[in-house]
Design a protein around this motif. Structure first.
Motif, PDB file in Angstrom:
ATOM      1  N   ILE A  96      -5.714 -12.279   9.311  1.00  0.00           N
ATOM      2  CA  ILE A  96      -6.763 -13.287   9.146  1.00  0.00           C
ATOM      3  C   ILE A  96      -7.943 -12.875  10.016  1.00  0.00           C
ATOM      4  O   ILE A  96      -7.754 -12.365  11.123  1.00  0.00           O
ATOM      5  N   SER A  97      -9.149 -13.031   9.469  1.00  0.00           N
ATOM      6  CA  SER A  97     -10.322 -12.585  10.220  1.00  0.00           C
ATOM      7  C   SER A  97     -10.717 -13.648  11.242  1.00  0.00           C
ATOM      8  O   SER A  97     -10.287 -14.787  11.181  1.00  0.00           O
ATOM      9  N   LYS A  98     -11.565 -13.216  12.175  1.00  0.00           N
ATOM     10  CA  LYS A  98     -12.028 -14.079  13.261  1.00  0.00           C
ATOM     11  C   LYS A  98     -12.710 -15.334  12.718  1.00  0.00           C
ATOM     12  O   LYS A  98     -12.404 -16.458  13.127  1.00  0.00           O
ATOM     13  N   GLU A  99     -13.628 -15.136  11.764  1.00  0.00           N
ATOM     14  CA  GLU A  99     -14.411 -16.257  11.254  1.00  0.00           C
ATOM     15  C   GLU A  99     -13.521 -17.249  10.515  1.00  0.00           C
ATOM     16  O   GLU A  99     -13.620 -18.463  10.720  1.00  0.00           O
ATOM     17  N   ASP A 100     -12.634 -16.699   9.673  1.00  0.00           N
ATOM     18  CA  ASP A 100     -11.714 -17.568   8.948  1.00  0.00           C
ATOM     19  C   ASP A 100     -10.841 -18.358   9.907  1.00  0.00           C
ATOM     20  O   ASP A 100     -10.571 -19.540   9.700  1.00  0.00           O
ATOM     21  N   ALA A 101     -10.384 -17.685  10.954  1.00  0.00           N
ATOM     22  CA  ALA A 101      -9.466 -18.335  11.888  1.00  0.00           C
ATOM     23  C   ALA A 101     -10.132 -19.529  12.554  1.00  0.00           C
ATOM     24  O   ALA A 101      -9.543 -20.604  12.655  1.00  0.00           O
ATOM     25  N   ILE A 102     -11.387 -19.359  12.982  1.00  0.00           N
ATOM     26  CA  ILE A 102     -12.080 -20.477  13.629  1.00  0.00           C
ATOM     27  C   ILE A 102     -12.326 -21.579  12.623  1.00  0.00           C
ATOM     28  O   ILE A 102     -12.110 -22.765  12.896  1.00  0.00           O
ATOM     29  N   ASP A 103     -12.744 -21.203  11.422  1.00  0.00           N
ATOM     30  CA  ASP A 103     -13.096 -22.198  10.412  1.00  0.00           C
ATOM     31  C   ASP A 103     -11.871 -22.994   9.963  1.00  0.00           C
ATOM     32  O   ASP A 103     -11.957 -24.182   9.686  1.00  0.00           O
ATOM     33  N   LEU A 104     -10.722 -22.316   9.891  1.00  0.00           N
ATOM     34  CA  LEU A 104      -9.513 -23.000   9.433  1.00  0.00           C
ATOM     35  C   LEU A 104      -8.785 -23.728  10.555  1.00  0.00           C
ATOM     36  O   LEU A 104      -7.737 -24.300  10.342  1.00  0.00           O
ATOM     37  N   GLY A 105      -9.313 -23.672  11.763  1.00  0.00           N
ATOM     38  CA  GLY A 105      -8.729 -24.449  12.836  1.00  0.00           C
ATOM     39  C   GLY A 105      -7.542 -23.795  13.513  1.00  0.00           C
ATOM     40  O   GLY A 105      -6.725 -24.489  14.098  1.00  0.00           O
ATOM     41  N   PHE A 106      -7.436 -22.494  13.444  1.00  0.00           N
ATOM     42  CA  PHE A 106      -6.409 -21.789  14.215  1.00  0.00           C
ATOM     43  C   PHE A 106      -6.628 -22.068  15.690  1.00  0.00           C
ATOM     44  O   PHE A 106      -7.755 -22.196  16.146  1.00  0.00           O
ATOM     45  N   CYS A 107      -5.564 -22.114  16.459  1.00  0.00           N
ATOM     46  CA  CYS A 107      -5.762 -22.331  17.887  1.00  0.00           C
ATOM     47  C   CYS A 107      -4.666 -21.617  18.670  1.00  0.00           C
ATOM     48  O   CYS A 107      -3.685 -21.140  18.108  1.00  0.00           O
ATOM     49  N   GLY A 108      -4.883 -21.542  19.962  1.00  0.00           N
ATOM     50  CA  GLY A 108      -3.886 -20.986  20.864  1.00  0.00           C
ATOM     51  C   GLY A 108      -3.685 -19.496  20.689  1.00  0.00           C
ATOM     52  O   GLY A 108      -4.615 -18.764  20.366  1.00  0.00           O
ATOM     53  N   PRO A 109      -2.464 -19.021  20.895  1.00  0.00           N
ATOM     54  CA  PRO A 109      -2.179 -17.584  20.816  1.00  0.00           C
ATOM     55  C   PRO A 109      -2.576 -16.983  19.467  1.00  0.00           C
ATOM     56  O   PRO A 109      -3.033 -15.846  19.408  1.00  0.00           O
ATOM     57  N   ASN A 110      -2.422 -17.765  18.391  1.00  0.00           N
ATOM     58  CA  ASN A 110      -2.769 -17.241  17.070  1.00  0.00           C
ATOM     59  C   ASN A 110      -4.243 -16.900  16.977  1.00  0.00           C
ATOM     60  O   ASN A 110      -4.625 -15.900  16.384  1.00  0.00           O
ATOM     61  N   LEU A 111      -5.084 -17.760  17.574  1.00  0.00           N
ATOM     62  CA  LEU A 111      -6.524 -17.517  17.537  1.00  0.00           C
ATOM     63  C   LEU A 111      -6.877 -16.304  18.393  1.00  0.00           C
ATOM     64  O   LEU A 111      -7.691 -15.475  17.996  1.00  0.00           O
ATOM     65  N   ARG A 112      -6.237 -16.196  19.545  1.00  0.00           N
ATOM     66  CA  ARG A 112      -6.557 -15.074  20.435  1.00  0.00           C
ATOM     67  C   ARG A 112      -6.107 -13.750  19.823  1.00  0.00           C
ATOM     68  O   ARG A 112      -6.688 -12.713  20.104  1.00  0.00           O
ATOM     69  N   ALA A 113      -5.103 -13.791  18.966  1.00  0.00           N
ATOM     70  CA  ALA A 113      -4.664 -12.556  18.310  1.00  0.00           C
ATOM     71  C   ALA A 113      -5.666 -12.094  17.259  1.00  0.00           C
ATOM     72  O   ALA A 113      -5.547 -10.990  16.738  1.00  0.00           O
ATOM     73  N   CYS A 114      -6.648 -12.957  16.913  1.00  0.00           N
ATOM     74  CA  CYS A 114      -7.689 -12.546  15.959  1.00  0.00           C
ATOM     75  C   CYS A 114      -8.926 -12.033  16.671  1.00  0.00           C
ATOM     76  O   CYS A 114      -9.938 -11.785  16.025  1.00  0.00           O
ATOM     77  N   LEU A 161     -26.754 -24.132  18.624  1.00  0.00           N
ATOM     78  CA  LEU A 161     -25.644 -25.051  18.911  1.00  0.00           C
ATOM     79  C   LEU A 161     -24.303 -24.453  18.500  1.00  0.00           C
ATOM     80  O   LEU A 161     -23.396 -24.352  19.305  1.00  0.00           O
ATOM     81  N   GLU A 162     -24.185 -24.080  17.228  1.00  0.00           N
ATOM     82  CA  GLU A 162     -22.972 -23.434  16.709  1.00  0.00           C
ATOM     83  C   GLU A 162     -21.696 -24.234  16.965  1.00  0.00           C
ATOM     84  O   GLU A 162     -20.776 -23.764  17.621  1.00  0.00           O
ATOM     85  N   PHE A 163     -21.641 -25.431  16.455  1.00  0.00           N
ATOM     86  CA  PHE A 163     -20.392 -26.196  16.532  1.00  0.00           C
ATOM     87  C   PHE A 163     -19.492 -25.716  15.403  1.00  0.00           C
ATOM     88  O   PHE A 163     -19.397 -26.319  14.348  1.00  0.00           O
ATOM     89  N   LYS A 164     -18.832 -24.578  15.665  1.00  0.00           N
ATOM     90  CA  LYS A 164     -18.113 -23.922  14.578  1.00  0.00           C
ATOM     91  C   LYS A 164     -16.696 -24.404  14.412  1.00  0.00           C
ATOM     92  O   LYS A 164     -16.057 -24.108  13.427  1.00  0.00           O
ATOM     93  N   SER A 165     -16.163 -25.092  15.421  1.00  0.00           N
ATOM     94  CA  SER A 165     -14.780 -25.510  15.231  1.00  0.00           C
ATOM     95  C   SER A 165     -14.673 -27.027  15.213  1.00  0.00           C
ATOM     96  O   SER A 165     -15.247 -27.718  16.045  1.00  0.00           O
ATOM     97  N   CYS A 166     -13.965 -27.492  14.201  1.00  0.00           N
ATOM     98  CA  CYS A 166     -13.741 -28.916  14.045  1.00  0.00           C
ATOM     99  C   CYS A 166     -12.363 -29.215  14.635  1.00  0.00           C
ATOM    100  O   CYS A 166     -11.345 -28.866  14.063  1.00  0.00           O
ATOM    101  N   THR A 167     -12.362 -29.801  15.816  1.00  0.00           N
ATOM    102  CA  THR A 167     -11.088 -29.978  16.513  1.00  0.00           C
ATOM    103  C   THR A 167     -10.231 -31.035  15.833  1.00  0.00           C
ATOM    104  O   THR A 167      -9.044 -30.835  15.628  1.00  0.00           O
TER     105      THR A 167
END
Lengths: 416, 162
Positions: free
Chosen positions: A231-249, B51-57
């Protein structure tokens, strides 16, 4: 198809069929198949149900179904006091209950304006990091077991048992700890518990190296996970990945560094990141995080200050039991707190910590009563599972098992 | 410039027609506005390069039970660039229990809105896949509404089909 329509909910089926993709393999079986994976499947880590749409053995559609472990914790939290909910946080992410305890009391303390003494904060940091190690050990072990390396699971669970022994000394329970209290921790950390933690950290890293040796040179393991579930960096942030999974991207984001709580800004640690974003990177990252956590625990044990472990706010912090039995004032406070709660001021807050699986947050709306008017649990696993369809589409069915194992979902937390 | 002054200034410049109710409690900035503008404002906050509020928590709702506008939508969003957390709120009336979906802005909002729909019965316009998240599809109630009893309603959960 008729049989399927009869047995499956029409809306779920519709969602599955709507995700039409152009993945086709020449000369493969012409008819598509719909496969139901879970909720009773050993590789789905609990009760995650996946409906997979298959073209031959390749996945062209995936719909995760949640709710098999839904216990309505948010509703329950609205009907009990802030103290009463602490044992329930154990049952959210049941692999690392201590981290949930810490997250809950930190959120309540922010709402009520309490600050725990320094020693209590250090103890909380220690247990949160040990919980992270315990959680990652299960994650790595179960992940390896899912792809066929059974030995690793036994080895990592042996290490995890030692952490559970520390918790046994610390609070008398191995699994559902409920160790933290609003304004402190239940009891001061005993010297034996601290000594055992020190011993564990010292002997832990050679064992971790053994686990690495077993897996990193294992060609079968590497080939099953390398380049799978990217999964790419942008997709991961947009899809709400978090924690270790996000850091692995490749996103260097950790709440311990980016929004420090407790005393993490006094600690010296690195935030490991990988850029590949595949299953292998997520596995490497978890092992690296174990080492960093061990480093933090070592520093915490060295710097641990002496002093009280309860904030001196008798109207909001539960007194110790021996005081309750012998002193009138404490008895009154105990009665008031247990029966009517701590009544934080009117307002709303969101507080999140870096839990073992990612950003674990609590959102409270208080009307000045003993119980929260609204409590929202922002669980990391829920948000991680959301990207599962994105990860598995285009892969083979045996890769699904590896991908689920690598994102490490805990259904107790995802289903609340 | 400090984000706490920059964000209100930018929003007021960009959306002069919108009335913002700004609160700052315990170092958490909250904006409250009319629900019509939710998607526009979210898209602006996400795409603005400063701003770049890119993540919706997190997305959720509050049931106030007795107020005129019964529900309030709550969006907790985060800017990784600035390490800044922002909360957006919009009132929803029970008679018109609909909000525009922000899943076109953040894909993470998809499930979070589904969960809100499941728990509060707020419908989301233009949502790609609005189904219940946790409860079975035949379930007729919304459990986190304040008029749903804690013990549940006997017989409301159907047995699975044979």
């Amino acid at each position: 198809m008729e049989q399927l329509e009869k047995e499956t909910d029409p809306k779920i089926l519709q969602a599955l069929l709507a995700s039409r993709n152009d993945y086709t393999i020449e000369d493969a079986l012409e008819n598509e198949m719909i496969l139901n994976m879970g909720p009773q499947h050993p590789a789905t880590h609990g009760v995650l149900r996946l409906l997979l749409r298959l073209d031959g053995e390749r996945i062209i559609g995936c719909v995760p179904e949640l709710g098999y472990l839904h216990r309505g914790y948010e509703k329950m939290a609205e009907n009990m006091s802030y103290y009463e909910f602490i044992p329930h946080t154990d049952r959210l992410d049941y692999i690392s209950p201590m981290a949930n305890n810490v997250a809950w009391v930190l959120a309540v303390e922010k709402l009520a304006g309490i600050e725990a003494p320094k020693r209590a904060q250090y103890i909380r940091m220690m247990i949160a990091e040990l919980a992270r190690i315990a959680s990652h050990l299960v994650a790595v072990g179960a992940f390896a077991m899912d792809v066929g390396a059974l030995t690793v699971f036994l080895w990592t669970l042996r290490e995890r048992e030692k952490i559970l022994d520390i918790w046994d000394i610390l609070c008398g329970a191995r699994f559902t700890n409920s160790y933290t209290r609003i304004g402190g921790v239940a009891n001061d950390a005993q010297p034996e518990a601290l000594a055992k933690a020190k011993w564990f950290i010292d002997q832990f890293e050679p064992y971790l190296a053994e686990v690495e040796q077993l897996l990193n040179t294992n060609r079968i393991f590497i080939e099953r996970v390398d380049g799978v579930g990217v999964i790419s960096k942008e997709d991961a942030i947009d899809l709400g990945f978090c924690g270790p999974n996000l850091r692995a991207c490749g996103v260097e984001f950790d709440l311990r560094r980016n929004a420090p709580y407790l005393c993490y800004n006094e600690m010296d640690f690195k935030i490991p990141t990988y850029t590949e974003g595949d299953c292998l990177a997520r596995y490497f990252l978890r092992l690296d995080e174990c080492r960093e956590s061990a480093k933090i625990v070592r520093q915490v044990l060295e710097k641990m200050p002496q002093g009280p472990v309860h904030a001196d706010m008798p109207k909001q912090v539960l007194p110790q039991k021996d005081e309750v039995y012998t002193k009138m004032e404490e008895l009154i406070h105990d009665f008031m707190i247990v029966n009517f709660g701590i009544n934080p001021p009117v307002g709303e807050i969101y507080h999140a910590i870096e839990g073992s699986k990612g950003e674990l947050g609590f959102y409270f709306v208080s009307k000045g009563e003993g119980h929260p008017w609204k409590c929202k649990i922002r669980s990391p696993s829920f948000n991680n599972i959301q990207s599962l369809p994105k990860l598995v589409i285009g892969h083979l069915i045996s890769d699904v098992v590896a991908i689920i194992g690598s994102i490490d979902p805990i259904m107790g937390e995802a289903d609340k | 410039m400090d984000l706490k002054t920059l964000i209100p200034q930018k929003l007021k410049e960009k959306f002069p027609a919108v009335e913002f109710e700004i609160t700052d409690y315990k170092d958490e900035l909250t904006f409250k506005f009319d629900k019509k503008f939710v998607v526009e404002i979210c898209a602006f906050l996400k795409s603005d390069p400063e701003l770049e509020f890119k993540s919706c928590t997190d997305i959720t709702a509050i049931d106030w039970a007795t107020r005129k506008n019964r529900f309030t939508m709550v969006y907790n969003i985060f800017s990784m660039k600035h390490n800044f957390r922002l909360r957006l709120k919009a009132d929803v009336d029970e008679a018109d229990c609909k909000v525009d979906s922000v899943s076109s802005v953040w894909r993470a909002a998809n499930w979070q809105e589904r969960e809100t729909y499941d728990m509060y019965g707020i419908k989301f316009n233009n949502h790609p896949d609005l189904r219940r998240m946790y409860m079975p599809e035949e379930f007729e109630y919304y459990p986190l509404r304040k008029d749903f009893p804690l013990m549940g309603i006997p017989g409301s959960l159907p047995l699975p089909k044979k």
